[in-house]
Write a protein that holds these residues in place. Structure first.
Motif, PDB file in Angstrom:
ATOM      1  N   ARG A  60       1.269  10.619  -0.475  1.00 19.41           N
ATOM      2  CA  ARG A  60       2.416  11.380  -0.972  1.00 19.41           C
ATOM      3  C   ARG A  60       3.202  10.565  -1.990  1.00 19.41           C
ATOM      4  NH1 ARG A  60       7.446  13.842   2.659  1.00 19.41           N
ATOM      5  NH2 ARG A  60       8.556  14.814   0.886  1.00 19.41           N
ATOM      6  N   THR A  61       3.357   9.272  -1.723  1.00 19.15           N
ATOM      7  CA  THR A  61       4.076   8.408  -2.654  1.00 19.15           C
ATOM      8  C   THR A  61       3.344   8.312  -3.981  1.00 19.15           C
ATOM      9  OG1 THR A  61       4.925   7.090  -0.809  1.00 19.15           O
ATOM     10  CG2 THR A  61       5.014   6.089  -3.007  1.00 19.15           C
ATOM     11  N   ARG A  90       0.831  -1.196   0.000  1.00 14.90           N
ATOM     12  CA  ARG A  90       0.000   0.000   0.000  1.00 14.90           C
ATOM     13  C   ARG A  90       0.867   1.248   0.000  1.00 14.90           C
ATOM     14  NH1 ARG A  90      -5.197  -1.440   3.884  1.00 14.90           N
ATOM     15  NH2 ARG A  90      -5.663  -3.464   2.913  1.00 14.90           N
ATOM     16  N   ARG A 139       1.420   5.367   0.328  1.00 14.82           N
ATOM     17  CA  ARG A 139       0.886   6.555   0.965  1.00 14.82           C
ATOM     18  C   ARG A 139       0.472   7.570  -0.092  1.00 14.82           C
ATOM     19  NH1 ARG A 139       5.340   7.615   5.816  1.00 14.82           N
ATOM     20  NH2 ARG A 139       4.961   5.645   6.958  1.00 14.82           N
TER      21      ARG A 139
END
Length: 243
Positions: free
Chosen positions: A196-197, A192, A194
């Motif tokens: 931001r990623t 999973r 984030r």
């Protein structure tokens, strides 16, 4: 009996929603392959200019613009993806919607589907085939990246908004959709990403494409004046480019 019937109906709806989820997920790779093929052409303008972009685009047409490829590898997966996603949202029996319509995934999908894709398809596929003057049905072999350059040169701010919006919406939807599929298929939290990623990945994917369009916009036009007039007329048939 009413309670049992209600439970039975809810169970059927959940099963239907599960089938629709599978349809949406199975159709996604077909669309991803198309996007990679289609968007690699402008990205490669960074290294080879419009000549390389046009050659890659012509090769890509062998995949998605043949009688078989366009129907079974693009249009049917796209229709299945859209129809299953919308239907699932309508019939899902859970009290709360599985995903807010204002989520990044949904907003990217609806902006592409309702705004950018229709305009792009009409401008680049439908309008050039008009047989009336002054277009005279520009053939597929004549619609290369000089067509894109004409749009960027003659209608700069509209072209940048439409190309930029299309690239941003499809790339963001692809990244968010990949996260959704990973989360539903695999329980591991390691898979999973984030928010931001995901934003970084979408940006990394979009920047070369937009940079390639910038490179194309800085090239001189290398098209006969008569063909350039037909290109401009094709753009002008779309209401977006008339004002």
């Amino acid at each position: 009996m009413a309670v049992i019937s209600s439970k039975g109906d809810g169970s059927k709806l959940r099963q239907t929603a599960a089938v629709l989820t599978n349809v949406a997920h199975i159709s996604a790779p077909f669309l991803s392959v198309f996007l990679v093929v289609h968007l690699s052409a402008p990205a490669l303008a960074n290294v080879g200019g419009s000549s390389l972009s046009s050659n890659v685009m012509l090769l890509g047409r062998e995949y998605h613009q043949t009688g078989f490829g366009e129907r079974y590898l693009l249009f049917i997966p796209l229709a299945a993806h859209v129809a299953s996603s919308i239907t699932k949202r309508i019939i899902d029996p859970r009290p709360a919607s599985p995903r807010k319509i204002t989520s990044t995934l949904s907003l990217a999908a609806y902006s592409a589907l309702l705004i950018f894709l229709p305009i792009h398809y009409y401008t680049h596929r439908v309008s050039p085939t008009n047989p009336s003057p002054p277009i005279f049905a520009v053939g597929p072999s004549e619609v290369d990246y000089e067509f894109v350059k004409i749009g960027l040169a003659r209608f700069p701010w509209r072209s940048w908004i439409l190309y930029g919006g299309l690239v941003a919406s499809v790339v963001v939807h692809a990244v968010e959709g990949a996260q959704t599929i990973l989360a539903s298929r695999f329980a591991s939290r390691k898979l999973r990403m984030r928010p931001r990623t995901r934003n970084i990945i979408a940006g990394v994917a979009a920047v070369p494409i937009l940079a390639g369009l910038w490179t194309l916009s800085k090239e001189p036009l290398m098209v006969f004046a008569s063909l350039a007039e037909r290109y401009e007329a094709a753009f002008a048939r779309s209401w977006v480019y008339r004002f």
